[in-house]
Write a protein that holds these residues in place. Structure first.
Motif, PDB file in Angstrom:
ATOM      1  N   UNK A   1      19.287  26.980 -49.181  1.00 32.40           N
ATOM      2  CA  UNK A   1      19.992  26.913 -49.892  1.00 32.40           C
ATOM      3  C   UNK A   1      19.839  25.428 -50.536  1.00 32.40           C
ATOM      4  N   UNK A   2      20.725  24.877 -49.104  1.00 32.12           N
ATOM      5  CA  UNK A   2      20.882  23.080 -48.905  1.00 32.12           C
ATOM      6  C   UNK A   2      19.746  22.759 -48.693  1.00 32.12           C
ATOM      7  N   UNK A   3      18.421  22.869 -47.927  1.00 33.00           N
ATOM      8  CA  UNK A   3      17.418  21.598 -47.537  1.00 33.00           C
ATOM      9  C   UNK A   3      16.198  22.813 -47.943  1.00 33.00           C
ATOM     10  N   UNK A   4      15.836  21.372 -48.208  1.00 35.43           N
ATOM     11  CA  UNK A   4      14.294  22.159 -47.870  1.00 35.43           C
ATOM     12  C   UNK A   4      13.262  21.089 -47.491  1.00 35.43           C
ATOM     13  N   UNK A   5      12.196  21.300 -46.871  1.00 34.57           N
ATOM     14  CA  UNK A   5      11.543  20.735 -45.722  1.00 34.57           C
ATOM     15  C   UNK A   5      10.256  20.831 -46.212  1.00 34.57           C
ATOM     16  N   UNK A   6       9.476  19.087 -46.576  1.00 35.81           N
ATOM     17  CA  UNK A   6       7.797  19.315 -46.153  1.00 35.81           C
ATOM     18  C   UNK A   6       7.261  18.347 -45.120  1.00 35.81           C
ATOM     19  N   UNK A   7       7.522  18.931 -43.792  1.00 36.72           N
ATOM     20  CA  UNK A   7       7.209  18.536 -43.266  1.00 36.72           C
ATOM     21  C   UNK A   7       8.004  17.610 -42.348  1.00 36.72           C
ATOM     22  N   UNK A   8       7.530  16.240 -41.483  1.00 34.78           N
ATOM     23  CA  UNK A   8       9.029  15.186 -41.592  1.00 34.78           C
ATOM     24  C   UNK A   8       9.912  14.566 -42.966  1.00 34.78           C
ATOM     25  N   UNK A   9       9.047  14.598 -43.916  1.00 34.73           N
ATOM     26  CA  UNK A   9      10.166  15.009 -44.702  1.00 34.73           C
ATOM     27  C   UNK A   9      11.078  15.739 -45.334  1.00 34.73           C
ATOM     28  N   UNK A  10      12.677  15.502 -46.090  1.00 35.60           N
ATOM     29  CA  UNK A  10      13.189  16.389 -46.945  1.00 35.60           C
ATOM     30  C   UNK A  10      14.014  16.466 -47.537  1.00 35.60           C
ATOM     31  N   UNK A  11      14.413  17.682 -48.309  1.00 38.53           N
ATOM     32  CA  UNK A  11      15.156  16.763 -49.397  1.00 38.53           C
ATOM     33  C   UNK A  11      16.564  17.828 -49.712  1.00 38.53           C
ATOM     34  N   UNK A  12      17.614  17.684 -50.013  1.00 39.79           N
ATOM     35  CA  UNK A  12      18.962  18.405 -49.701  1.00 39.79           C
ATOM     36  C   UNK A  12      19.261  18.526 -51.197  1.00 39.79           C
ATOM     37  N   UNK A  13      20.221  19.751 -51.495  1.00 40.74           N
ATOM     38  CA  UNK A  13      20.672  20.306 -52.397  1.00 40.74           C
ATOM     39  C   UNK A  13      22.361  20.217 -52.638  1.00 40.74           C
ATOM     40  N   UNK A  14      23.330  20.620 -53.675  1.00 40.67           N
ATOM     41  CA  UNK A  14      24.756  21.009 -54.084  1.00 40.67           C
ATOM     42  C   UNK A  14      24.240  20.955 -55.110  1.00 40.67           C
ATOM     43  N   UNK A  15      25.319  22.496 -54.702  1.00 41.00           N
ATOM     44  CA  UNK A  15      25.617  22.961 -55.798  1.00 41.00           C
ATOM     45  C   UNK A  15      24.399  23.564 -56.210  1.00 41.00           C
ATOM     46  N   UNK A  16      23.207  23.190 -56.591  1.00 38.97           N
ATOM     47  CA  UNK A  16      21.839  23.582 -56.825  1.00 38.97           C
ATOM     48  C   UNK A  16      20.824  22.036 -57.559  1.00 38.97           C
ATOM     49  N   UNK A  17      21.495  21.093 -57.581  1.00 31.49           N
ATOM     50  CA  UNK A  17      21.709  19.891 -57.875  1.00 31.49           C
ATOM     51  C   UNK A  17      21.208  19.200 -56.790  1.00 31.49           C
ATOM     52  N   UNK A  18      19.532  17.844 -56.711  1.00 32.76           N
ATOM     53  CA  UNK A  18      19.209  17.914 -56.112  1.00 32.76           C
ATOM     54  C   UNK A  18      19.704  16.262 -55.487  1.00 32.76           C
ATOM     55  N   UNK A  19      20.490  15.919 -53.618  1.00 31.98           N
ATOM     56  CA  UNK A  19      21.413  15.212 -53.705  1.00 31.98           C
ATOM     57  C   UNK A  19      21.131  14.481 -52.514  1.00 31.98           C
ATOM     58  N   UNK A  20      20.149  14.219 -51.933  1.00 33.36           N
ATOM     59  CA  UNK A  20      19.388  13.609 -50.755  1.00 33.36           C
ATOM     60  C   UNK A  20      17.759  13.578 -50.584  1.00 33.36           C
ATOM     61  N   UNK A  21      17.453  12.802 -49.768  1.00 32.63           N
ATOM     62  CA  UNK A  21      16.334  12.868 -49.500  1.00 32.63           C
ATOM     63  C   UNK A  21      15.693  12.013 -48.315  1.00 32.63           C
ATOM     64  N   UNK A  22      15.146  12.539 -47.420  1.00 29.76           N
ATOM     65  CA  UNK A  22      14.147  11.389 -46.913  1.00 29.76           C
ATOM     66  C   UNK A  22      12.392  11.475 -46.754  1.00 29.76           C
ATOM     67  N   UNK A  23      11.922  10.468 -47.301  1.00 32.78           N
ATOM     68  CA  UNK A  23      10.613  10.396 -47.513  1.00 32.78           C
ATOM     69  C   UNK A  23       9.725   9.927 -46.487  1.00 32.78           C
ATOM     70  N   UNK A  24       9.235  10.714 -45.151  1.00 32.16           N
ATOM     71  CA  UNK A  24       8.654   9.823 -44.519  1.00 32.16           C
ATOM     72  C   UNK A  24       6.608   9.235 -44.581  1.00 32.16           C
ATOM     73  N   UNK A  25       6.852   8.351 -44.072  1.00 30.34           N
ATOM     74  CA  UNK A  25       5.201   7.939 -44.170  1.00 30.34           C
ATOM     75  C   UNK A  25       3.910   9.239 -43.902  1.00 30.34           C
ATOM     76  N   UNK A  26       4.363  10.447 -43.265  1.00 33.45           N
ATOM     77  CA  UNK A  26       2.907  10.754 -42.873  1.00 33.45           C
ATOM     78  C   UNK A  26       3.253  12.456 -43.817  1.00 33.45           C
ATOM     79  N   UNK A  27       4.164  12.328 -44.663  1.00 35.30           N
ATOM     80  CA  UNK A  27       4.428  13.257 -45.593  1.00 35.30           C
ATOM     81  C   UNK A  27       4.987  12.580 -46.922  1.00 35.30           C
ATOM     82  N   UNK A  28       4.887  11.544 -47.207  1.00 37.07           N
ATOM     83  CA  UNK A  28       5.480  10.876 -48.404  1.00 37.07           C
ATOM     84  C   UNK A  28       5.937  11.807 -49.831  1.00 37.07           C
TER      85      UNK A  28
END
Length: 232
Positions: A186-213
């Motif tokens: 509900x709060x975090x999606x992972x794309x390999x080493x990269x990830x996205x975070x959500x607060x109340x259904x809205x994108x609030x933070x991310x980390x984009x790795x060079x291995x999976x941009x």
């Protein structure tokens, strides 16, 4: 022992080369238990063809080490699953890289299909607005409008779909741009080493790795401006 002759071991214990490890252990224990206590140490082969206790122990130990290393006793056929196994760390790494590459190509294909579906949906909505209903008021043509039909109806061009992720986006828009995640909560999606975070259904933070941009303009979102003080 440099070149152990396991045939002497099997012959002494009354076993066949294709026996299992449990058979070898039981035969060895029975044989040792039945030895006469006055039996002395001699060469590898005695006059009657039997092994001395020390040579028997050495051959037995070598057979056990062979089984622990290769998964079978000396003389037993090699397991089928082991014949095609990678023989080096380089082969293992190559297999892992190929697997990751296959996963990435699959994610890219899903992303392309979802983007195409989104574009078709937008085109269908625009077509419905252009056709309109018989009872709907006819819009007035505006000079210089971006798109004018033969009936004089002026339809504003649809807003272009975003191509990069931005803070505040909802989950549906994120999926259209980035595709389905590898792992999801509900709060975090992972794309390999990269990830996205959500607060109340809205994108609030991310980390984009060079291995999976990710489809972002930077590896981390821009910092939020400091809040103004009430007296400022």
């Amino acid at each position: 022992m440099k070149n152990p002759d396991y045939n002497h071991l099997y012959l002494e214990l009354g076993l066949q080369p294709g026996c299992g490890i449990d058979e070898l252990r039981h035969a060895y224990r029975r044989h040792v238990a039945g030895l006469h206590p006055d039996r002395g140490e001699q060469d590898l082969l005695r006059g009657d063809g039997s092994l001395s206790l020390s040579d028997l122990n050495v051959l037995y130990g070598e057979a056990i080490r062979f089984q622990q290393r290769y998964g079978r006793l000396p003389g037993a056929p090699q397991p089928i699953h082991a014949r095609g196994a990678p023989t080096s760390a380089r082969s293992t790494r190559a297999s892992a890289v190929a697997h990751v590459g296959g996963d990435r190509s699959g994610v890219a294909a899903n992303r392309g299909r979802r983007l195409l579906l989104a574009l078709l949906l937008v085109a269908a909505v625009v077509a419905g607005l252009m056709l309109g209903s018989p009872d709907a008021p006819v819009p007035v043509a505006v000079h210089g409008s971006a798109d004018t039909s033969a009936t004089g109806m002026s339809v504003p061009p649809p807003e272009p779909l975003p191509t990069q992720l931005a803070l505040g986006m909802d989950a549906a828009t994120v999926i259209v741009i980035q595709g389905e995640p590898v792992g999801k909560s509900d709060v975090e999606w992972s794309y390999g080493p990269s990830w996205l975070r959500f607060e109340k259904g809205k994108l609030s933070d991310w980390y984009s790795s060079q291995l999976y941009p990710l489809r972002t303009g930077s590896s981390r979102p821009p910092p939020k401006p400091p809040a103004e003080s009430p007296g400022g």
